[in-house]
Design an enzyme around this catalytic site. Structure first.
Site, PDB file in Angstrom:
ATOM      1  N   GLY A  10      48.885 -49.296  73.864  1.00 29.58           N
ATOM      2  CA  GLY A  10      49.813 -50.195  74.548  1.00 29.58           C
ATOM      3  C   GLY A  10      50.782 -49.426  75.446  1.00 29.58           C
ATOM      4  N   ILE A  12      54.274 -48.720  75.418  1.00 29.26           N
ATOM      5  CA  ILE A  12      55.137 -47.655  74.867  1.00 29.26           C
ATOM      6  C   ILE A  12      54.306 -46.708  74.013  1.00 29.26           C
ATOM      7  CG2 ILE A  12      57.265 -47.152  73.607  1.00 29.26           C
ATOM      8  CD1 ILE A  12      58.109 -50.084  74.149  1.00 29.26           C
ATOM      9  N   ASP A  31      44.173 -49.351  67.333  1.00 28.83           N
ATOM     10  CA  ASP A  31      44.546 -50.435  68.246  1.00 28.83           C
ATOM     11  C   ASP A  31      43.449 -51.492  68.131  1.00 28.83           C
ATOM     12  OD1 ASP A  31      46.488 -50.232  71.117  1.00 28.83           O
ATOM     13  OD2 ASP A  31      45.109 -51.920  70.832  1.00 28.83           O
ATOM     14  N   SER A 125      64.154 -53.789  68.199  1.00 28.54           N
ATOM     15  CA  SER A 125      64.588 -54.234  69.527  1.00 28.54           C
ATOM     16  C   SER A 125      66.076 -54.558  69.533  1.00 28.54           C
ATOM     17  CB  SER A 125      63.790 -55.482  69.905  1.00 28.54           C
ATOM     18  OG  SER A 125      64.354 -56.118  71.020  1.00 28.54           O
ATOM     19  N   THR A 127      67.143 -57.000  70.726  1.00 26.80           N
ATOM     20  CA  THR A 127      67.194 -58.453  70.587  1.00 26.80           C
ATOM     21  C   THR A 127      67.879 -58.847  69.264  1.00 26.80           C
ATOM     22  OG1 THR A 127      65.885 -60.462  70.852  1.00 26.80           O
ATOM     23  CG2 THR A 127      64.907 -58.769  69.510  1.00 26.80           C
ATOM     24  N   TYR A 150      59.636 -64.204  67.670  1.00 22.84           N
ATOM     25  CA  TYR A 150      59.450 -62.783  67.983  1.00 22.84           C
ATOM     26  C   TYR A 150      60.662 -61.978  67.537  1.00 22.84           C
ATOM     27  CZ  TYR A 150      60.151 -58.544  70.592  1.00 22.84           C
ATOM     28  OH  TYR A 150      60.465 -57.249  70.915  1.00 22.84           O
ATOM     29  N   LYS A 154      61.372 -58.896  64.307  1.00 28.14           N
ATOM     30  CA  LYS A 154      62.017 -57.575  64.352  1.00 28.14           C
ATOM     31  C   LYS A 154      63.105 -57.485  63.279  1.00 28.14           C
ATOM     32  CE  LYS A 154      59.400 -55.910  67.465  1.00 28.14           C
ATOM     33  NZ  LYS A 154      58.345 -54.983  67.021  1.00 28.14           N
ATOM     34  N   TYR A 178      65.003 -50.638  70.719  1.00 30.67           N
ATOM     35  CA  TYR A 178      64.844 -50.394  72.157  1.00 30.67           C
ATOM     36  C   TYR A 178      65.670 -51.391  72.952  1.00 30.67           C
ATOM     37  CZ  TYR A 178      60.261 -48.769  70.330  1.00 30.67           C
ATOM     38  OH  TYR A 178      59.239 -48.209  69.614  1.00 30.67           O
ATOM     39  N   ASN A 180      65.729 -52.143  77.257  1.00 31.41           N
ATOM     40  CA  ASN A 180      64.634 -52.675  78.089  1.00 31.41           C
ATOM     41  C   ASN A 180      63.749 -51.546  78.643  1.00 31.41           C
ATOM     42  OD1 ASN A 180      66.640 -54.865  77.904  1.00 31.41           O
ATOM     43  ND2 ASN A 180      65.266 -55.912  79.302  1.00 31.41           N
ATOM     44  N   ASP A 299      68.336 -66.304  77.372  1.00 28.84           N
ATOM     45  CA  ASP A 299      68.812 -65.021  77.914  1.00 28.84           C
ATOM     46  C   ASP A 299      70.278 -64.802  77.572  1.00 28.84           C
ATOM     47  OD1 ASP A 299      66.567 -63.926  79.083  1.00 28.84           O
ATOM     48  OD2 ASP A 299      66.916 -64.810  81.052  1.00 28.84           O
TER      49      ASP A 299
END
Ligand code: UD1
Length: 338
Positions: A10, A12, A31, A125, A127, A150, A154, A178, A180, A299
């Site tokens: 993938g 990253i 994978d 993330s 997020t 999603y 995490k 992470y 972005n 967002d």
């Protein structure tokens, strides 16, 4: 030393495999090719001169996971990227996300906790912070209720690892949050390969510039930011990949302060959507067709990392700029479409 990288073909994952091989690690990739291409192996070989060992394996197949670890008892560390990451898709298909991102994590940890060397790096993330009250965001900022399945995978993933660490002293883990990730390898041998219409900003920009998309929609021009567009911390994927190697070396060298650690991975600098577009136009010499439209649901206004903990404790910091990232993303897009 043998390192397992799940999701190693993938975006990253492949960049991290390159950095691992550059540091002399022997890499085994798992994978399922559900969102990646086997050709990425050639790209990795072109950069490093070495093709990593690859096994096509679906981590949802528990017995296959057991068999894999039976065969590879000498693994010195695991970097676990394999997961789905499309926010909208997760809203429409939550069970797929819980199975792919949570079920497989459990299967992995069940086998890793049987190994002699239990070193585990998890892709988390920013997020998990939602709209943080204070910027830049430190690792101590509270985790907020997830906006999507999603995002929840995490958060729950981190909790599963934390709980497992409490009862498994031999298990050493680092969760990397992470911000972005963008850009591509400077050689343009590997990069991001979104399937279908990209949901993320930078691939949408480069696909618009190359003519695959008509126009970029900038989601919202009325945010309380200097130019009215959202602010994010865009980190070059090569810098991000290097952080994984440093984190792994910390675990292998037993330098970790506890067996469950969390680090933010960002640049510490926030950039607005318009600043990203300006950077792209500057480095590419292309004029981008874009239009400011309504906000996108879910967002946050602004998110960027406080990086001092990763800088001081991991001894890692970003070296590449937003312009570097945009130039590499553009070089990659041109190569892919040529
Ligand atoms: C998104 C996810 C995040 C996930 C990350 C990695 C959401 C709400 N968040 O982060 O959970 O970890 O991707 O895949 O989806 N933008 C536009 N036009 C576009 C696309 C994006 O203006 O066509 C703007 C967005 O409003 C945002 C910025 O660009 O302000 C970055 O968007 P994106 O690349 O999707 O990343 P995030 O939303 O930050």
């Amino acid at each position: 030393m043998k390192i397992l990288v799940t999701g190693g073909l993938g975006f990253i994952g492949s960049h991290t495999v390159v950095e691992l091989q550059n540091e002399g690690f022997q890499v085994v990739i798992i994978d399922d090719l559900s969102n990646s291409s086997i050709n990425v192996l050639d790209g990795i070989e072109a950069i490093t001169g070495k093709k990593p060992v690859f096994e096509k394996l679906d981590l949802k197949e528990k017995q296959d996971v057991i068999n894999f670890f039976e065969k590879h008892k000498d693994i010195a560390g695991v970097i676990h990227f394999a997961a789905n990451k499309a926010v909208g898709e997760s809203v429409n298909n939550p069970l797929m996300y819980y199975e792919n991102n949570i079920g497989t994590l459990v299967y992995m940890l069940q086998q890793i906790t049987k190994l002699e060397h239990q070193n585990f790096i998890f892709s988390s993330s920013c997020t998990v912070y939602g709209q943080a009250e204070e910027l830049p965001i430190t690792e101590n900022a509270p985790v907020q209720a997830a906006e999507s399945p999603y995002g929840n995978t995490k958060q729950v993933g981190e909790e599963i690892i934390r709980d497992t660490c409490k009862v498994n002293e031999k298990l050493n883990t680092i969760a990397l949050r992470y911000f972005n990730p963008i850009g591509a390898h400077p050689t343009a041998e590997i990069g991001e390969l979104p399937i279908g219409v990209p949901q993320n900003l930078v691939p949408y920009i480069t696909q618009t510039a190359i003519g695959l998309r008509e126009q970029l929609s900038v989601f919202g021009g009325d945010y309380p930011t200097p130019d009215g567009t959202c602010i994010r911390d865009y980190i070059h994927v090569v810098d991000l990949a290097k952080a994984h190697v440093v984190a792994l070396q910390r675990l292998i060298g037993k330098k970790n302060a506890s067996n469950y650690e969390i680090f933010n991975l960002g640049t510490g600098t926030g950039s607005s959507v318009l600043e990203v577009i300006n950077s792209f136009e500057k480095v590419s010499g292309e004029k981008l067709n874009y239009k400011i439209v309504d906000r996108r649901e879910g967002d946050v206004t602004a998110a960027y990392a406080e990086t001092s903990y990763a800088n001081d404790v991991l001894g890692w910091k970003t070296e590449l700029t937003l312009d570097d990232a945009m130039a590499s993303a553009w070089k990659w897009e041109q190569k892919v479409r040529s």
